[in-house]
Design a protein around this motif. Structure first.
Motif, PDB file in Angstrom:
ATOM      1  N   PRO A  95       0.272   5.581  -7.803  1.00 31.24           N
ATOM      2  CA  PRO A  95       1.144   6.503  -7.077  1.00 31.24           C
ATOM      3  C   PRO A  95       2.501   6.613  -7.761  1.00 31.24           C
ATOM      4  O   PRO A  95       3.013   5.639  -8.303  1.00 31.24           O
ATOM      5  N   ASN A  96       3.077   7.814  -7.729  1.00 26.34           N
ATOM      6  CA  ASN A  96       4.394   7.994  -8.346  1.00 26.34           C
ATOM      7  C   ASN A  96       5.407   8.621  -7.389  1.00 26.34           C
ATOM      8  O   ASN A  96       6.502   8.979  -7.789  1.00 26.34           O
ATOM      9  N   VAL A  97       5.042   8.748  -6.112  1.00 25.17           N
ATOM     10  CA  VAL A  97       5.952   9.263  -5.084  1.00 25.17           C
ATOM     11  C   VAL A  97       5.775   8.420  -3.833  1.00 25.17           C
ATOM     12  O   VAL A  97       4.653   8.051  -3.473  1.00 25.17           O
ATOM     13  N   ILE A  98       6.890   8.126  -3.172  1.00 20.65           N
ATOM     14  CA  ILE A  98       6.845   7.383  -1.915  1.00 20.65           C
ATOM     15  C   ILE A  98       7.870   8.003  -0.960  1.00 20.65           C
ATOM     16  O   ILE A  98       8.927   8.464  -1.387  1.00 20.65           O
ATOM     17  N   THR A  99       7.503   8.049   0.318  1.00 20.74           N
ATOM     18  CA  THR A  99       8.373   8.651   1.341  1.00 20.74           C
ATOM     19  C   THR A  99       8.557   7.654   2.489  1.00 20.74           C
ATOM     20  O   THR A  99       7.908   7.776   3.516  1.00 20.74           O
ATOM     21  N   PRO A 100       9.439   6.682   2.334  1.00 22.04           N
ATOM     22  CA  PRO A 100       9.607   5.637   3.351  1.00 22.04           C
ATOM     23  C   PRO A 100      10.423   6.103   4.558  1.00 22.04           C
ATOM     24  O   PRO A 100      11.554   5.679   4.787  1.00 22.04           O
ATOM     25  N   ASN A 101       9.842   7.013   5.349  1.00 24.17           N
ATOM     26  CA  ASN A 101      10.558   7.591   6.488  1.00 24.17           C
ATOM     27  C   ASN A 101       9.965   7.187   7.834  1.00 24.17           C
ATOM     28  O   ASN A 101      10.220   7.824   8.844  1.00 24.17           O
ATOM     29  N   ASP A 102       9.133   6.151   7.857  1.00 24.19           N
ATOM     30  CA  ASP A 102       8.521   5.612   9.080  1.00 24.19           C
ATOM     31  C   ASP A 102       7.617   6.604   9.814  1.00 24.19           C
ATOM     32  O   ASP A 102       7.450   6.501  11.025  1.00 24.19           O
ATOM     33  N   ASP A 103       7.017   7.548   9.080  1.00 25.98           N
ATOM     34  CA  ASP A 103       6.074   8.461   9.745  1.00 25.98           C
ATOM     35  C   ASP A 103       4.637   7.939   9.682  1.00 25.98           C
ATOM     36  O   ASP A 103       3.720   8.573  10.176  1.00 25.98           O
ATOM     37  N   GLY A 104       4.455   6.764   9.078  1.00 25.50           N
ATOM     38  CA  GLY A 104       3.128   6.175   8.991  1.00 25.50           C
ATOM     39  C   GLY A 104       2.326   6.636   7.793  1.00 25.50           C
ATOM     40  O   GLY A 104       1.191   6.211   7.592  1.00 25.50           O
ATOM     41  N   PHE A 105       2.883   7.527   6.974  1.00 27.60           N
ATOM     42  CA  PHE A 105       2.194   8.041   5.788  1.00 27.60           C
ATOM     43  C   PHE A 105       3.049   7.769   4.559  1.00 27.60           C
ATOM     44  O   PHE A 105       4.210   8.173   4.505  1.00 27.60           O
ATOM     45  N   ASP A 132       6.209 -11.478  -7.177  1.00 25.83           N
ATOM     46  CA  ASP A 132       5.249 -12.088  -8.102  1.00 25.83           C
ATOM     47  C   ASP A 132       3.817 -12.109  -7.575  1.00 25.83           C
ATOM     48  O   ASP A 132       2.899 -12.485  -8.302  1.00 25.83           O
ATOM     49  N   ASN A 133       3.624 -11.729  -6.314  1.00 24.30           N
ATOM     50  CA  ASN A 133       2.283 -11.727  -5.715  1.00 24.30           C
ATOM     51  C   ASN A 133       2.213 -10.565  -4.722  1.00 24.30           C
ATOM     52  O   ASN A 133       2.102 -10.759  -3.517  1.00 24.30           O
ATOM     53  N   TYR A 134       2.275  -9.363  -5.251  1.00 25.47           N
ATOM     54  CA  TYR A 134       2.444  -8.156  -4.436  1.00 25.47           C
ATOM     55  C   TYR A 134       1.227  -7.881  -3.555  1.00 25.47           C
ATOM     56  O   TYR A 134       0.090  -7.928  -4.011  1.00 25.47           O
ATOM     57  N   LYS A 135       1.495  -7.577  -2.284  1.00 24.85           N
ATOM     58  CA  LYS A 135       0.444  -7.342  -1.280  1.00 24.85           C
ATOM     59  C   LYS A 135       0.514  -5.932  -0.689  1.00 24.85           C
ATOM     60  O   LYS A 135       0.181  -5.718   0.470  1.00 24.85           O
ATOM     61  N   ASN A 136       1.008  -4.967  -1.456  1.00 22.37           N
ATOM     62  CA  ASN A 136       1.086  -3.565  -1.004  1.00 22.37           C
ATOM     63  C   ASN A 136       1.945  -3.402   0.237  1.00 22.37           C
ATOM     64  O   ASN A 136       1.617  -2.663   1.151  1.00 22.37           O
ATOM     65  N   ASP A 137       3.086  -4.077   0.264  1.00 22.60           N
ATOM     66  CA  ASP A 137       3.917  -4.061   1.461  1.00 22.60           C
ATOM     67  C   ASP A 137       5.384  -3.686   1.214  1.00 22.60           C
ATOM     68  O   ASP A 137       6.214  -3.815   2.108  1.00 22.60           O
ATOM     69  N   TRP A 138       5.739  -3.195   0.025  1.00 23.40           N
ATOM     70  CA  TRP A 138       7.126  -2.838  -0.242  1.00 23.40           C
ATOM     71  C   TRP A 138       7.410  -1.441   0.286  1.00 23.40           C
ATOM     72  O   TRP A 138       6.794  -0.463  -0.117  1.00 23.40           O
ATOM     73  N   SER A 139       8.355  -1.353   1.205  1.00 20.78           N
ATOM     74  CA  SER A 139       8.818  -0.082   1.737  1.00 20.78           C
ATOM     75  C   SER A 139      10.315  -0.015   1.469  1.00 20.78           C
ATOM     76  O   SER A 139      11.098  -0.693   2.138  1.00 20.78           O
ATOM     77  N   PRO A 140      10.734   0.798   0.503  1.00 25.37           N
ATOM     78  CA  PRO A 140      12.129   0.779   0.039  1.00 25.37           C
ATOM     79  C   PRO A 140      13.095   1.540   0.961  1.00 25.37           C
ATOM     80  O   PRO A 140      13.790   2.458   0.542  1.00 25.37           O
ATOM     81  N   LYS A 141      13.163   1.135   2.215  1.00 29.16           N
ATOM     82  CA  LYS A 141      14.031   1.822   3.176  1.00 29.16           C
ATOM     83  C   LYS A 141      15.508   1.640   2.852  1.00 29.16           C
ATOM     84  O   LYS A 141      16.327   2.461   3.228  1.00 29.16           O
ATOM     85  N   ASN A 142      15.828   0.551   2.151  1.00 29.86           N
ATOM     86  CA  ASN A 142      17.229   0.278   1.824  1.00 29.86           C
ATOM     87  C   ASN A 142      17.699   0.983   0.557  1.00 29.86           C
ATOM     88  O   ASN A 142      18.866   0.871   0.193  1.00 29.86           O
ATOM     89  N   LEU A 143      16.835   1.699  -0.126  1.00 22.96           N
ATOM     90  CA  LEU A 143      17.200   2.395  -1.363  1.00 22.96           C
ATOM     91  C   LEU A 143      17.403   3.886  -1.089  1.00 22.96           C
ATOM     92  O   LEU A 143      16.720   4.475  -0.252  1.00 22.96           O
ATOM     93  N   LYS A 162       3.691   0.976 -16.677  1.00 24.23           N
ATOM     94  CA  LYS A 162       5.029   1.482 -16.392  1.00 24.23           C
ATOM     95  C   LYS A 162       4.895   2.796 -15.633  1.00 24.23           C
ATOM     96  O   LYS A 162       4.173   3.695 -16.054  1.00 24.23           O
ATOM     97  N   ILE A 163       5.588   2.885 -14.493  1.00 24.43           N
ATOM     98  CA  ILE A 163       5.490   4.038 -13.620  1.00 24.43           C
ATOM     99  C   ILE A 163       6.892   4.584 -13.365  1.00 24.43           C
ATOM    100  O   ILE A 163       7.820   3.817 -13.083  1.00 24.43           O
ATOM    101  N   VAL A 164       7.031   5.896 -13.418  1.00 24.99           N
ATOM    102  CA  VAL A 164       8.257   6.553 -12.946  1.00 24.99           C
ATOM    103  C   VAL A 164       7.995   6.932 -11.494  1.00 24.99           C
ATOM    104  O   VAL A 164       7.070   7.686 -11.202  1.00 24.99           O
ATOM    105  N   LEU A 165       8.799   6.371 -10.578  1.00 26.58           N
ATOM    106  CA  LEU A 165       8.582   6.518  -9.153  1.00 26.58           C
ATOM    107  C   LEU A 165       9.684   7.344  -8.533  1.00 26.58           C
ATOM    108  O   LEU A 165      10.867   7.062  -8.742  1.00 26.58           O
ATOM    109  N   SER A 166       9.301   8.368  -7.764  1.00 28.66           N
ATOM    110  CA  SER A 166      10.267   9.167  -7.011  1.00 28.66           C
ATOM    111  C   SER A 166      10.254   8.720  -5.560  1.00 28.66           C
ATOM    112  O   SER A 166       9.198   8.682  -4.933  1.00 28.66           O
ATOM    113  N   ILE A 167      11.434   8.353  -5.066  1.00 34.87           N
ATOM    114  CA  ILE A 167      11.569   8.022  -3.644  1.00 34.87           C
ATOM    115  C   ILE A 167      12.206   9.229  -2.982  1.00 34.87           C
ATOM    116  O   ILE A 167      13.303   9.649  -3.345  1.00 34.87           O
ATOM    117  N   LEU A 168      11.510   9.809  -2.032  1.00 30.88           N
ATOM    118  CA  LEU A 168      11.988  11.014  -1.334  1.00 30.88           C
ATOM    119  C   LEU A 168      12.523  10.669   0.037  1.00 30.88           C
ATOM    120  O   LEU A 168      12.129   9.742   0.669  1.00 30.88           O
TER     121      LEU A 168
END
Length: 168
Positions: A95-105, A132-143, A162-168
């Motif tokens: 994935p290269n886009v993430i939308t941490p807006n608490d909509d569940g998606f 160091d042991n990622y469990k698919n739980d990072w939600s960058p709400k503070n960024l 290496k991934i270029v990630l867009s946080i929307l």
């Protein structure tokens, strides 16, 4: 041995009775470190197997995720066994886009596997997240929204990803 006597005549024959055990087995799944799987059925001497692709070996290597079936037969019966297999694709698109807006998606960054090392850098190359042991739980709400750079390390990847990630 059977013998029949009727007046002066005798007749005899031999009957062979073979006991065949009821089929009682299971499909064994061995999951390898990098996502590969091996299916195996322990067959008795008088049993045969047929996988849903037509192959007839007791060991089967699935190439993709799905439900796999094996028909096990002896001279008396046939039983069908099934097992669900998940094959991890380490070559899948990340994935290269993430939308941490608490909509569940798309609120957390989700890889197609776990237990990776993950590093997230901002556009000034400052480390903003590390695990160091990622469990698919990072939600960058503070960024703040923008472009970030991920470095993902895992023993099953062909080098570092290496991934270029867009946080929307």
């Amino acid at each position: 041995y059977v013998q029949i006597t009727q007046q002066q005549c005798k007749a005899s024959d031999t009957i062979k009775i073979e006991y065949v055990e009821e089929i009682n087995t299971k499909i064994n799944l061995t999951q390898k470190d990098c996502g590969e799987a091996i299916l195996n059925v322990n067959l008795k001497e008088n049993e045969t197997i047929k996988w849903n692709d037509g192959s007839r070996e007791s060991e089967f290597i699935p190439l993709e995720s799905g439900i796999y079936e094996a028909e096990v037969s002896n001279i008396c019966e046939t039983k069908t066994y099934s097992i669900e297999v998940e094959i991890i694709d380490f070559t899948a698109a990340f994935p290269n886009v993430i939308t941490p807006n608490d909509d569940g998606f798309n609120d957390a960054y989700v890889l197609p596997f776990e237990n990776a090392q993950i590093f997230v850098y901002d556009r000034w190359e400052k480390l903003v997240y590390k695990n160091d042991n990622y469990k698919n739980d990072w939600s960058p709400k503070n960024l703040t929204g923008g472009t970030y750079y991920l470095l993902i390390k895992h023993p099953c990847l062909d080098g570092n990803k290496k991934i270029v990630l867009s946080i929307l």
